[in-house]
Design a protein around this motif. Structure first.
Motif, mmCIF file in Angstrom:
data_model
loop_
_atom_site.group_PDB
_atom_site.id
_atom_site.type_symbol
_atom_site.label_atom_id
_atom_site.label_comp_id
_atom_site.label_asym_id
_atom_site.label_seq_id
_atom_site.Cartn_x
_atom_site.Cartn_y
_atom_site.Cartn_z
ATOM 1 N N MET A 113 0.826 -1.204 0.000
ATOM 2 C CA MET A 113 0.000 0.000 0.000
ATOM 3 C C MET A 113 0.865 1.261 0.000
ATOM 4 O O MET A 113 0.509 2.257 -0.619
ATOM 5 C CB MET A 113 -0.940 -0.031 1.211
ATOM 6 N N LYS A 114 2.018 1.190 0.685
ATOM 7 C CA LYS A 114 2.892 2.348 0.729
ATOM 8 C C LYS A 114 3.422 2.664 -0.676
ATOM 9 O O LYS A 114 3.554 3.827 -1.042
ATOM 10 C CB LYS A 114 4.065 2.100 1.678
ATOM 11 N N ARG A 115 3.724 1.654 -1.445
ATOM 12 C CA ARG A 115 4.226 1.874 -2.803
ATOM 13 C C ARG A 115 3.159 2.512 -3.697
ATOM 14 O O ARG A 115 3.456 3.390 -4.508
ATOM 15 C CB ARG A 115 4.676 0.552 -3.415
ATOM 16 N N VAL B 221 0.604 4.413 -2.684
ATOM 17 C CA VAL B 221 0.417 5.791 -2.238
ATOM 18 C C VAL B 221 1.589 6.648 -2.700
ATOM 19 O O VAL B 221 1.407 7.777 -3.183
ATOM 20 C CB VAL B 221 0.249 5.849 -0.699
ATOM 21 N N PHE B 222 2.803 6.136 -2.594
ATOM 22 C CA PHE B 222 3.980 6.890 -3.024
ATOM 23 C C PHE B 222 3.938 7.147 -4.533
ATOM 24 O O PHE B 222 4.239 8.246 -5.007
ATOM 25 C CB PHE B 222 5.259 6.126 -2.650
#
Length: 82
Positions: free
Chosen positions: A2-4, A6-7
């Motif tokens: 999920m962080k990837r 969003v980034f």
């Protein structure tokens, strides 16, 4: 994972921001308080009398200008009925 996502979305938004702002900024009025060229001290004065005299020397056209004259076919003459 999920962080990837969003980034990647944030990076895309940051890279697209100048593209989205530039066309709108080009349509806005003056920025920075720049001087108008007509009001500069060295700008030539407009002589209305000479301008109107020059307009009067332009000859009137003998026939009306048709911008589509070469594109549209000439109208066929009407056939006479007996």
């Amino acid at each position: 994972m999920m962080k990837r996502v969003v980034f990647a979305a944030m990076a895309t938004a940051l890279l697209a921001a100048p593209v989205l702002v530039t066309p709108a900024a080009a349509q806005m009025g003056k920025r920075g308080g720049g001087a108008d060229h007509a009001t500069l001290p060295g700008a030539p004065k407009v002589d209305e009398k000479a301008y109107k005299a020059a307009l009067g020397r332009i000859p009137d056209p003998k026939e009306k200008y048709d911008p589509w004259g070469g594109v549209t076919p000439a109208a066929a003459p009407a056939a006479k009925k007996k």
